[in-house]
Design a protein around this motif. Structure first.
Motif, PDB file in Angstrom:
ATOM      1  N   LEU A 112       8.145   6.587  -6.077  1.00 48.60           N
ATOM      2  CA  LEU A 112       8.838   5.309  -5.879  1.00 48.60           C
ATOM      3  C   LEU A 112       8.591   4.408  -7.083  1.00 48.60           C
ATOM      4  O   LEU A 112       7.446   4.105  -7.428  1.00 48.60           O
ATOM      5  N   ALA A 113       9.683   3.974  -7.711  1.00 47.58           N
ATOM      6  CA  ALA A 113       9.548   3.149  -8.926  1.00 47.58           C
ATOM      7  C   ALA A 113       9.459   1.664  -8.613  1.00 47.58           C
ATOM      8  O   ALA A 113       8.878   0.899  -9.393  1.00 47.58           O
ATOM      9  N   ALA A 114      10.038   1.251  -7.506  1.00 50.09           N
ATOM     10  CA  ALA A 114      10.062  -0.184  -7.197  1.00 50.09           C
ATOM     11  C   ALA A 114      10.201  -0.391  -5.691  1.00 50.09           C
ATOM     12  O   ALA A 114      10.741   0.460  -4.976  1.00 50.09           O
ATOM     13  N   VAL A 134     -15.832  -5.536 -10.779  1.00 42.71           N
ATOM     14  CA  VAL A 134     -14.887  -4.432 -10.974  1.00 42.71           C
ATOM     15  C   VAL A 134     -14.289  -4.542 -12.370  1.00 42.71           C
ATOM     16  O   VAL A 134     -13.817  -5.613 -12.776  1.00 42.71           O
ATOM     17  N   GLY A 135     -14.307  -3.454 -13.098  1.00 41.31           N
ATOM     18  CA  GLY A 135     -13.732  -3.463 -14.448  1.00 41.31           C
ATOM     19  C   GLY A 135     -12.223  -3.335 -14.409  1.00 41.31           C
ATOM     20  O   GLY A 135     -11.572  -3.520 -13.381  1.00 41.31           O
ATOM     21  N   GLU A 136     -11.662  -2.945 -15.535  1.00 37.34           N
ATOM     22  CA  GLU A 136     -10.207  -2.862 -15.654  1.00 37.34           C
ATOM     23  C   GLU A 136      -9.675  -1.644 -14.894  1.00 37.34           C
ATOM     24  O   GLU A 136     -10.244  -0.560 -14.949  1.00 37.34           O
ATOM     25  N   ILE A 137      -8.553  -1.852 -14.173  1.00 33.04           N
ATOM     26  CA  ILE A 137      -7.908  -0.784 -13.419  1.00 33.04           C
ATOM     27  C   ILE A 137      -6.513  -0.552 -13.979  1.00 33.04           C
ATOM     28  O   ILE A 137      -5.765  -1.507 -14.224  1.00 33.04           O
ATOM     29  N   LEU A 138      -6.199   0.702 -14.226  1.00 32.41           N
ATOM     30  CA  LEU A 138      -4.876   1.097 -14.725  1.00 32.41           C
ATOM     31  C   LEU A 138      -4.540   0.466 -16.074  1.00 32.41           C
ATOM     32  O   LEU A 138      -3.373   0.381 -16.451  1.00 32.41           O
ATOM     33  N   GLY A 139      -5.534  -0.048 -16.750  1.00 30.66           N
ATOM     34  CA  GLY A 139      -5.314  -0.611 -18.073  1.00 30.66           C
ATOM     35  C   GLY A 139      -4.640  -1.962 -18.076  1.00 30.66           C
ATOM     36  O   GLY A 139      -4.405  -2.547 -19.140  1.00 30.66           O
ATOM     37  N   ALA A 140      -4.285  -2.503 -16.889  1.00 23.62           N
ATOM     38  CA  ALA A 140      -3.558  -3.775 -16.865  1.00 23.62           C
ATOM     39  C   ALA A 140      -4.101  -4.754 -15.829  1.00 23.62           C
ATOM     40  O   ALA A 140      -3.683  -5.899 -15.790  1.00 23.62           O
ATOM     41  N   PHE A 141      -5.062  -4.290 -15.008  1.00 20.85           N
ATOM     42  CA  PHE A 141      -5.557  -5.149 -13.934  1.00 20.85           C
ATOM     43  C   PHE A 141      -7.057  -5.366 -14.066  1.00 20.85           C
ATOM     44  O   PHE A 141      -7.849  -4.425 -13.980  1.00 20.85           O
ATOM     45  N   SER A 142      -7.388  -6.604 -14.301  1.00 22.31           N
ATOM     46  CA  SER A 142      -8.784  -7.036 -14.336  1.00 22.31           C
ATOM     47  C   SER A 142      -8.804  -8.470 -13.879  1.00 22.31           C
ATOM     48  O   SER A 142      -7.753  -9.126 -13.804  1.00 22.31           O
ATOM     49  N   ILE A 200      -3.484  -0.496  -4.490  1.00 21.88           N
ATOM     50  CA  ILE A 200      -3.156  -1.921  -4.325  1.00 21.88           C
ATOM     51  C   ILE A 200      -2.504  -2.452  -5.595  1.00 21.88           C
ATOM     52  O   ILE A 200      -1.457  -3.110  -5.561  1.00 21.88           O
ATOM     53  N   CYS A 201      -3.107  -2.158  -6.738  1.00 20.65           N
ATOM     54  CA  CYS A 201      -2.579  -2.656  -8.017  1.00 20.65           C
ATOM     55  C   CYS A 201      -1.231  -2.008  -8.340  1.00 20.65           C
ATOM     56  O   CYS A 201      -0.310  -2.676  -8.829  1.00 20.65           O
ATOM     57  N   GLN A 202      -1.098  -0.725  -8.055  1.00 23.27           N
ATOM     58  CA  GLN A 202       0.180  -0.061  -8.303  1.00 23.27           C
ATOM     59  C   GLN A 202       1.268  -0.628  -7.396  1.00 23.27           C
ATOM     60  O   GLN A 202       2.419  -0.795  -7.823  1.00 23.27           O
ATOM     61  N   GLY A 203       0.909  -0.911  -6.166  1.00 19.28           N
ATOM     62  CA  GLY A 203       1.875  -1.519  -5.257  1.00 19.28           C
ATOM     63  C   GLY A 203       2.325  -2.882  -5.737  1.00 19.28           C
ATOM     64  O   GLY A 203       3.512  -3.223  -5.694  1.00 19.28           O
ATOM     65  N   LEU A 204       1.369  -3.701  -6.207  1.00 16.52           N
ATOM     66  CA  LEU A 204       1.706  -5.012  -6.766  1.00 16.52           C
ATOM     67  C   LEU A 204       2.680  -4.875  -7.934  1.00 16.52           C
ATOM     68  O   LEU A 204       3.647  -5.634  -8.065  1.00 16.52           O
ATOM     69  N   GLU A 205       2.404  -3.898  -8.744  1.00 19.28           N
ATOM     70  CA  GLU A 205       3.197  -3.693  -9.951  1.00 19.28           C
ATOM     71  C   GLU A 205       4.634  -3.288  -9.617  1.00 19.28           C
ATOM     72  O   GLU A 205       5.558  -3.531 -10.399  1.00 19.28           O
ATOM     73  N   LYS A 206       4.854  -2.675  -8.452  1.00 19.10           N
ATOM     74  CA  LYS A 206       6.183  -2.185  -8.080  1.00 19.10           C
ATOM     75  C   LYS A 206       7.022  -3.214  -7.317  1.00 19.10           C
ATOM     76  O   LYS A 206       8.201  -2.968  -7.050  1.00 19.10           O
ATOM     77  N   LEU A 207       6.432  -4.344  -6.939  1.00 18.95           N
ATOM     78  CA  LEU A 207       7.206  -5.345  -6.199  1.00 18.95           C
ATOM     79  C   LEU A 207       8.328  -5.885  -7.073  1.00 18.95           C
ATOM     80  O   LEU A 207       8.096  -6.350  -8.192  1.00 18.95           O
ATOM     81  N   MET A 208       9.554  -5.834  -6.549  1.00 20.66           N
ATOM     82  CA  MET A 208      10.714  -6.240  -7.339  1.00 20.66           C
ATOM     83  C   MET A 208      11.508  -7.300  -6.588  1.00 20.66           C
ATOM     84  O   MET A 208      11.609  -7.276  -5.358  1.00 20.66           O
ATOM     85  N   VAL A 209      12.080  -8.253  -7.327  1.00 14.43           N
ATOM     86  CA  VAL A 209      12.905  -9.315  -6.762  1.00 14.43           C
ATOM     87  C   VAL A 209      14.202  -9.419  -7.548  1.00 14.43           C
ATOM     88  O   VAL A 209      14.315  -8.906  -8.663  1.00 14.43           O
ATOM     89  N   VAL A 210      15.181 -10.083  -6.932  1.00 12.86           N
ATOM     90  CA  VAL A 210      16.362 -10.511  -7.674  1.00 12.86           C
ATOM     91  C   VAL A 210      16.087 -11.936  -8.143  1.00 12.86           C
ATOM     92  O   VAL A 210      15.923 -12.843  -7.320  1.00 12.86           O
ATOM     93  N   ILE A 217       0.839  -1.203   0.000  1.00 17.04           N
ATOM     94  CA  ILE A 217       0.000   0.000   0.000  1.00 17.04           C
ATOM     95  C   ILE A 217       0.876   1.256   0.000  1.00 17.04           C
ATOM     96  O   ILE A 217       0.622   2.226  -0.735  1.00 17.04           O
ATOM     97  N   LYS A 218       1.918   1.242   0.823  1.00 18.26           N
ATOM     98  CA  LYS A 218       2.820   2.386   0.900  1.00 18.26           C
ATOM     99  C   LYS A 218       3.493   2.642  -0.445  1.00 18.26           C
ATOM    100  O   LYS A 218       3.582   3.790  -0.905  1.00 18.26           O
ATOM    101  N   ALA A 219       3.958   1.569  -1.091  1.00 17.57           N
ATOM    102  CA  ALA A 219       4.613   1.705  -2.397  1.00 17.57           C
ATOM    103  C   ALA A 219       3.619   2.191  -3.448  1.00 17.57           C
ATOM    104  O   ALA A 219       3.956   2.996  -4.327  1.00 17.57           O
ATOM    105  N   GLY A 220       2.392   1.694  -3.369  1.00 13.55           N
ATOM    106  CA  GLY A 220       1.387   2.086  -4.354  1.00 13.55           C
ATOM    107  C   GLY A 220       1.017   3.554  -4.273  1.00 13.55           C
ATOM    108  O   GLY A 220       0.715   4.189  -5.291  1.00 13.55           O
ATOM    109  N   LYS A 221       1.059   4.131  -3.062  1.00 10.45           N
ATOM    110  CA  LYS A 221       0.679   5.530  -2.877  1.00 10.45           C
ATOM    111  C   LYS A 221       1.829   6.494  -3.187  1.00 10.45           C
ATOM    112  O   LYS A 221       1.595   7.678  -3.418  1.00 10.45           O
TER     113      LYS A 221
END
Length: 704
Positions: A50-52, A102-110, A180-190, A42-46
């Motif tokens: 923050l890119a990642a 709920v319809g499509e959010i941010l053009g990439a989440f449905s 929520i969706c933006q936060g998911l999108e920013k989760l990064m791993v090695v 949530i923090k990352a999404g808001k």
């Protein structure tokens, strides 16, 4: 090895399938770890700048040889907790999107895109249709959630709890779906891809435990055993041995008890106690030294796991053994498990009768309880039980166990009936750590229909109230305060009742025969059906004499409940070490300086004080000195013409000698044992000299 930073959703989308190998632990993130991931998301999404948001590593190795037409699953070596949790979050989002249209959010989440990109492989069928396949314990539960079908009867509690949590959080934050969706999108791993031919997954697994929930020692052991095997053998050993162990323990008990079991198992096998955090390292050493094949090793672990469940997890079937194990658990005698695992093995192999096993369990219980009552230090118990099996003659098991207990010296001793009764009558048993235990055992001894102590409360016959009524003061006499302070919490004054509030601080006469229940029935102590209250109706007064008399009766009962081992002297002599059968070679007659003059006077008074330190202290005359021992010599006395030379068995650096009278003799030839020398030349020095001797005694006492 290839490492690359990437967004978690992209890693999931590109992968043909992630599979959790059977040697991996089951999903183990708790609600707090999921809540933390949610908060970070949530923090990352808001945060628009923050890119990642980095959440750790994803380490995997390809399961088999891939081709253009067939992509093999990726076996997850590290990162399954984050991957599984993210999958549950996405599944909860899909469920919410579908339920609330709920319809499509941010053009990439449905619902459709989330399902077909991150949860399913839409062109596949069977298990290949799922993006993530968990290990045996969790797989069916996750599939049921993804397919929105009923959960299996034995479902994974953690999977369900965390999915439900995410459903609740999404509903609660429904006005923040974009965050929520933006936060998911920013989760990064090695993303770390291993080469199965060049990289060692086990070593990498051990060094990359960054999941946010530390691996248990049992997890590491399971992985060590199974990871290096071929897939068919992995599956066979897991399904035949390891999975039944997990199911036998149950989800909660496996997480809480399996590490402890493995520590007891290794102690039983090696007679050495691994450090709590070094069980895995000790196991690897044991596995290498044992030289057996993996199949034999896993089979043995499975066998002993069943024994442990019988003892520690109430899985025993035999009712008498079940009760004995329950009593040991209530007394908290975990340190005895390494020994009892071996004993139980003899029983299961039909080399020990159920009656013999029961006697050994009760002797173990008596040994620990008697020592606790007698306030003997417990720090040696784990070492005693760790190596006990190797001291037992298995062709005469029960007799050998009795002899072992009877021959334990000093602070390892089995307290005698006299010592136990004396301490039991005087000890504060109300504040004893196993209060309900000893009351229950005393009450139920000899009963076929057991009394549940939990249904009663503890009653002080002589009340706790410091401001005693005039009736009580008169009954106790002029020393009533001293009597109350001395005997209040002791055996003779404690009992059980279901009418504690009715008794209150009333007089003994009232408690004995005048209390009535709500229906008018007499329920005083004289009418109680409890064995503990037997004889109270015959007492005309409750004073110091009555308390001591009742303590005498109950202590006689106690030595039957917590019985000491008994063997004929000639039988016991067969188990004594040869050196102890020979007796002392020297006596006081070999020390003429101890027969007259000031040396004799000093020796007589010092000897009396040393022997009074503790019942375990023994005296032994040597050629040049007199030794005083607990486990071993703690002070040696060498007679001189008009003084005594004492040698304390401790390092000079450890002595606290404010008067500076001690000498360091570590590099000087001398009689006796130890590095500290002190002279005793007058009776006036006795208190100070004894303070030094006690330091040596205490050092040995607490290092046993």
């Amino acid at each position: 090895m290839k490492a690359n930073e990437d967004y978690l959703l992209q890693v999931i989308r590109k992968a043909p399938q992630f599979e959790i190998p059977i040697y991996q632990r089951s999903y183990s993130w708790k609600l707090e770890q999921c809540q933390q991931l949610w908060n970070d998301l949530i923090k990352a999404g808001k945060d628009t700048e923050l890119a990642a948001h980095f959440i750790g590593a994803m380490v995997y190795v390809q399961k088999g040889l891939a081709t253009v037409t067939k992509q093999e699953p990726l076996l997850v070596i590290d990162g399954q907790q984050r991957l599984t949790t993210t999958t549950l979050l996405i599944a909860a989002l899909v469920r919410y999107f579908e339920t609330h249209k709920v319809g499509e959010i941010l053009g990439a989440f449905s619902a459709n895109k989330l399902r077909n990109r991150y949860l399913f492989n839409p062109d596949e069928d069977g298990e290949r249709q799922f993006k993530l396949i968990l290990s045996e314990a969790d797989k069916d539960t996750l599939i049921a959630i993804l397919k929105d079908s009923p959960l299996p009867s034995e479902h994974s509690q953690r999977i369900k709890e965390n999915f439900d949590l995410f459903q609740d959080l999404i509903a609660k934050h429904r006005d923040q779906l974009e965050s929520i969706c933006q936060g998911l999108e920013k989760l990064m791993v090695v993303e770390v891809a291993l080469d199965s031919l060049q990289d060692n997954p086990q070593l990498i697994f051990e060094s990359m435990n960054s999941t946010g929930l530390e691996l248990s020692q049992a997890d590491l052991i399971r992985n060590y055993i199974l990871m290096g095997l071929s897939n068919p053998l992995q599956t066979e050993l897991y399904k035949i041995y390891w999975r039944p162990m997990e199911k036998g323990f149950g989800q909660t008990a496996y997480a809480e008890h399996f590490d402890a079991f493995m520590r007891h198992y290794l102690t039983a096998k090696t007679s050495e106690i691994p450090n709590v955090r070094d069980v895995y390292t000790s196991f690897k050493t044991y596995a290498v030294k044992s030289g057996g094949d993996v199949n034999t090793l896993v089979q043995d672990i499975s066998l002993y796991a069943d024994y442990y469940r019988a003892m520690a997890l109430d899985a025993e079937i035999n009712p008498m053994l079940k009760r004995a194990f329950h009593d040991l658990r209530e007394l908290k005698v975990d340190v005895s498990y390494p020994f009892l695992l071996d004993v139980y093995h003899e029983y299961k192999e039909n080399r020990l009768s159920v009656d013999a096993l029961l006697q050994i369990l009760r002797l173990t219980e008596s040994y620990v309880f008697r020592r606790a009552v007698c306030d003997i230090p417990t720090n040696s118990l784990n070492k005693i039980f760790a190596g006990m099996s190797r001291s037992i003659q298995k062709d005469n098991y029960l007799e050998s166990v009795k002899a072992f207990f009877l021959l334990l010296p000093s602070y390892r001793r089995f307290p005698t009936d006299i010592e136990f009764k004396d301490k039991l009558k005087k000890r504060d048993l109300y504040n004893f750590r196993s209060r309900n235990y000893w009351l229950r055992r005393l009450e139920n001894n000899g009963r076929r229909e057991l009394v549940s102590v939990e249904n009663y409360t503890i009653e002080h016959i002589l009340p706790q109230n410091e401001d005693l009524s005039q009736d009580w003061q008169s009954e106790l006499g002029s020393d009533w305060q001293q009597i109350q302070q001395l005997w209040l919490h002791t055996l003779g004054n404690l009992t059980l009742t279901a009418y504690n509030s009715e008794y209150s601080d009333r007089s003994f006469n009232y408690k004995r025969s005048q209390v009535k229940d709500k229906d008018g029935n007499l329920v005083g102590l004289a009418y109680s059906p409890l064995k503990l209250n037997a004889g109270l109706g015959e007492e005309s007064a409750w004073n110091e004499s009555a308390i001591k008399s009742r303590a005498d009766r109950l202590s006689e009962e106690a030595i039957k409940v917590w019985a000491a081992p008994k063997l004929n002297v000639d039988v016991l002599d067969n188990y004594r070490p040869i050196s102890t059968k020979l007796g002392q070679k020297y006596s006081i007659d070999d020390h003429p300086k101890l027969k007259f003059g000031i040396t004799k006077d000093l020796f007589d008074i010092l000897r009396k004080e040393i022997l009074a330190i503790d019942p375990c202290v023994s005296e032994e005359f040597q050629k040049f000195y007199v030794a005083y021992k607990a486990e071993s010599n703690f002070v040696d006395i060498e007679p001189r013409a008009s003084s005594l030379r004492l040698t304390l068995n401790m390092s000079f650096q450890d002595i606290n000698d404010p008067q500076g009278r001690c000498k360091d003799v570590s590099n000087v030839g001398h009689q006796g044992n130890g590095d500290v020398d002190i002279r005793f030349e007058s009776v006036a020095e006795l208190p100070y000299v004894m303070s030094l001797i006690r330091q040596s005694f205490d050092l040995q006492k607490f290092s046993v």
